[in-house]
Design a protein around this motif. Structure first.
Motif, PDB file in Angstrom:
ATOM      1  N   LEU A  56      34.428  37.834  48.500  1.00 58.50           N
ATOM      2  CA  LEU A  56      34.288  37.273  47.163  1.00 58.50           C
ATOM      3  C   LEU A  56      33.550  38.267  46.287  1.00 58.50           C
ATOM      4  N   ASP A  57      34.085  38.536  45.117  1.00 58.71           N
ATOM      5  CA  ASP A  57      33.416  39.368  44.130  1.00 58.71           C
ATOM      6  C   ASP A  57      32.935  38.453  43.007  1.00 58.71           C
ATOM      7  N   ILE A  58      31.630  38.404  42.775  1.00 62.36           N
ATOM      8  CA  ILE A  58      31.039  37.478  41.811  1.00 62.36           C
ATOM      9  C   ILE A  58      30.486  38.285  40.644  1.00 62.36           C
ATOM     10  N   PRO A  59      31.218  38.392  39.537  1.00 59.91           N
ATOM     11  CA  PRO A  59      30.740  39.185  38.390  1.00 59.91           C
ATOM     12  C   PRO A  59      29.487  38.562  37.773  1.00 59.91           C
ATOM     13  N   ILE A  60      28.534  39.407  37.403  1.00 61.23           N
ATOM     14  CA  ILE A  60      27.345  38.981  36.655  1.00 61.23           C
ATOM     15  C   ILE A  60      27.477  39.440  35.211  1.00 61.23           C
ATOM     16  N   LYS A  61      27.811  40.688  35.036  1.00 61.65           N
ATOM     17  CA  LYS A  61      28.143  41.270  33.740  1.00 61.65           C
ATOM     18  C   LYS A  61      29.291  42.245  33.971  1.00 61.65           C
ATOM     19  N   ASN A  62      29.732  42.904  32.924  1.00 61.82           N
ATOM     20  CA  ASN A  62      30.800  43.887  33.087  1.00 61.82           C
ATOM     21  C   ASN A  62      30.420  45.009  34.047  1.00 61.82           C
ATOM     22  N   THR A  63      29.134  45.280  34.137  1.00 66.99           N
ATOM     23  CA  THR A  63      28.685  46.403  34.962  1.00 66.99           C
ATOM     24  C   THR A  63      27.961  45.971  36.227  1.00 66.99           C
ATOM     25  N   MET A  64      27.940  44.691  36.541  1.00 68.74           N
ATOM     26  CA  MET A  64      27.231  44.229  37.731  1.00 68.74           C
ATOM     27  C   MET A  64      28.023  43.127  38.431  1.00 68.74           C
ATOM     28  N   ALA A  65      27.904  43.080  39.753  1.00 67.76           N
ATOM     29  CA  ALA A  65      28.571  42.041  40.526  1.00 67.76           C
ATOM     30  C   ALA A  65      27.860  41.895  41.865  1.00 67.76           C
ATOM     31  N   VAL A  66      27.961  40.711  42.436  1.00 70.00           N
ATOM     32  CA  VAL A  66      27.511  40.453  43.800  1.00 70.00           C
ATOM     33  C   VAL A  66      28.756  40.296  44.660  1.00 70.00           C
ATOM     34  N   ASN A  67      28.774  40.977  45.785  1.00 71.15           N
ATOM     35  CA  ASN A  67      29.918  40.894  46.678  1.00 71.15           C
ATOM     36  C   ASN A  67      29.492  40.277  48.009  1.00 71.15           C
ATOM     37  N   LEU A  68      30.216  39.248  48.438  1.00 71.35           N
ATOM     38  CA  LEU A  68      30.026  38.622  49.740  1.00 71.35           C
ATOM     39  C   LEU A  68      31.267  38.871  50.573  1.00 71.35           C
ATOM     40  N   ALA A  69      31.090  39.209  51.842  1.00 70.96           N
ATOM     41  CA  ALA A  69      32.230  39.489  52.705  1.00 70.96           C
ATOM     42  C   ALA A  69      31.983  38.917  54.089  1.00 70.96           C
ATOM     43  N   THR A  98      26.090  42.321  49.132  1.00 74.43           N
ATOM     44  CA  THR A  98      25.666  43.533  48.443  1.00 74.43           C
ATOM     45  C   THR A  98      25.652  43.312  46.936  1.00 74.43           C
ATOM     46  N   PHE A  99      24.793  44.056  46.271  1.00 73.27           N
ATOM     47  CA  PHE A  99      24.744  44.088  44.802  1.00 73.27           C
ATOM     48  C   PHE A  99      25.448  45.353  44.352  1.00 73.27           C
ATOM     49  N   ASN A 100      26.414  45.201  43.447  1.00 72.30           N
ATOM     50  CA  ASN A 100      27.201  46.332  42.964  1.00 72.30           C
ATOM     51  C   ASN A 100      26.846  46.663  41.517  1.00 72.30           C
ATOM     52  N   ILE A 102      28.538  48.749  38.526  1.00 71.43           N
ATOM     53  CA  ILE A 102      29.845  49.304  38.193  1.00 71.43           C
ATOM     54  C   ILE A 102      29.722  50.136  36.921  1.00 71.43           C
ATOM     55  N   PHE A 103      30.197  51.354  36.967  1.00 71.83           N
ATOM     56  CA  PHE A 103      30.138  52.254  35.811  1.00 71.83           C
ATOM     57  C   PHE A 103      31.349  52.006  34.919  1.00 71.83           C
ATOM     58  N   GLU A 104      31.085  51.697  33.657  1.00 73.24           N
ATOM     59  CA  GLU A 104      32.160  51.484  32.697  1.00 73.24           C
ATOM     60  C   GLU A 104      32.817  52.815  32.329  1.00 73.24           C
ATOM     61  N   THR A 105      34.149  52.803  32.288  1.00 70.68           N
ATOM     62  CA  THR A 105      34.901  54.003  31.902  1.00 70.68           C
ATOM     63  C   THR A 105      36.009  53.593  30.935  1.00 70.68           C
ATOM     64  N   ASN A 106      36.708  54.563  30.403  1.00 66.64           N
ATOM     65  CA  ASN A 106      37.813  54.311  29.483  1.00 66.64           C
ATOM     66  C   ASN A 106      39.165  54.316  30.182  1.00 66.64           C
ATOM     67  N   VAL A 107      39.150  54.311  31.508  1.00 63.45           N
ATOM     68  CA  VAL A 107      40.394  54.295  32.285  1.00 63.45           C
ATOM     69  C   VAL A 107      40.327  53.162  33.295  1.00 63.45           C
ATOM     70  N   ALA A 108      41.422  52.968  34.038  1.00 66.83           N
ATOM     71  CA  ALA A 108      41.480  51.859  34.998  1.00 66.83           C
ATOM     72  C   ALA A 108      40.545  52.056  36.181  1.00 66.83           C
ATOM     73  N   VAL A 109      40.204  53.300  36.491  1.00 66.64           N
ATOM     74  CA  VAL A 109      39.327  53.588  37.632  1.00 66.64           C
ATOM     75  C   VAL A 109      37.878  53.427  37.209  1.00 66.64           C
ATOM     76  N   ARG A 110      37.143  52.545  37.917  1.00 61.45           N
ATOM     77  CA  ARG A 110      35.731  52.313  37.607  1.00 61.45           C
ATOM     78  C   ARG A 110      34.894  52.555  38.861  1.00 61.45           C
ATOM     79  N   PRO A 111      34.074  53.597  38.906  1.00 60.49           N
ATOM     80  CA  PRO A 111      33.233  53.842  40.081  1.00 60.49           C
ATOM     81  C   PRO A 111      32.137  52.776  40.218  1.00 60.49           C
ATOM     82  N   TYR A 112      31.668  52.574  41.447  1.00 66.40           N
ATOM     83  CA  TYR A 112      30.563  51.648  41.675  1.00 66.40           C
ATOM     84  C   TYR A 112      29.690  52.158  42.812  1.00 66.40           C
TER      85      TYR A 112
END
Length: 210
Positions: A56-69, A98-100, A102-112
């Motif tokens: 499960l990916d749980i977004p907090i903001k555009n640049t943050m998320a909590v992931n449960l697996a 884990t707490f992720n 996420i780096f915002e970018t202008n393309v579809a690829v977003r590093p985290y």
């Protein structure tokens, strides 16, 4: 007991999945086991393994998320000190959190990058021996908390890693390590560690192209 723990964890995922991004993930592991006492550390060699499960990916903001697996992880190591080839295999039901960032970018690829921990329960364990003449046999590892046992059934540890989000996919790599002693006795220190590569596909997640 094992079925009860698995049922509780699986139910928790489905109860929260309606509002989050649900996905399937799988990956490859390179795992090792530390055996050490006051006088000696066994030489070990990493063994390949695998992981597979749900997330499960749980977004907090555009640049943050909590992931449960919730995964099954097949880990282990080889003992290089043995006169025979000896490999220990451990199968865990593993809950990662884990707490992720996420780096915002202008393309579809977003590093985290990610950091967090895991709790695991051992569901199967065995030792494989191969003698010099090629004969092989398997013995079950004694799992429990008494002095006659070889490893306790639960594991706790920390995880760090990173990767990329790409549309409905997430690709990542990282490292996890035990932070408790897995040996039932004071004679040995026993700990797991593993590097991983994983891929996740999310259902219902919109493709993001900027």
């Amino acid at each position: 007991m094992k079925k009860l723990i698995f049922t509780i964890l699986l139910s928790a995922f489905f109860l929260t999945s309606n509002a989050q991004y649900f996905g399937l993930q799988a990956g490859a592991l390179a795992s090792d086991i530390l055996w050490r006492n006051d006088y000696y550390t066994y030489n070990t060699l990493p063994k390949p393994g695998f992981m597979a499960g749900i997330t499960l990916d749980i977004p907090i903001k555009n640049t943050m998320a909590v992931n449960l697996a919730l995964n099954y992880k097949w880990t282990g190591a080889s003992r290089a000190d043995s006169t025979n080839v000896e490999a220990v295999r451990l199968g865990y039901i593993n809950l990662d959190a884990t707490f992720n960032y996420i780096f915002e970018t202008n393309v579809a690829v977003r590093p985290y990058i990610e950091g967090g921990g895991f709790a695991a329960y051992l569901v199967n364990a065995s030792t494989i021996y191969v003698s010099e003449n090629g004969d092989s046999y398997t013995e079950e590892v004694k799992v429990g908390t008494s002095k006659d046992d070889e490893i306790i059934p639960w594991d706790l540890g920390l995880t760090i890693g990173g990767g990329i989000y790409y549309r409905k996919w997430r690709f990542g790599a990282g490292y996890s390590a035990t932070i408790i002693d897995l040996s039932p006795t004071d004679e040995f220190i026993l700990r797991n560690s593993m590097g991983y590569l994983k891929a996740t596909f999310f259902f219902g997640k919109k493709n993001k192209n900027k």
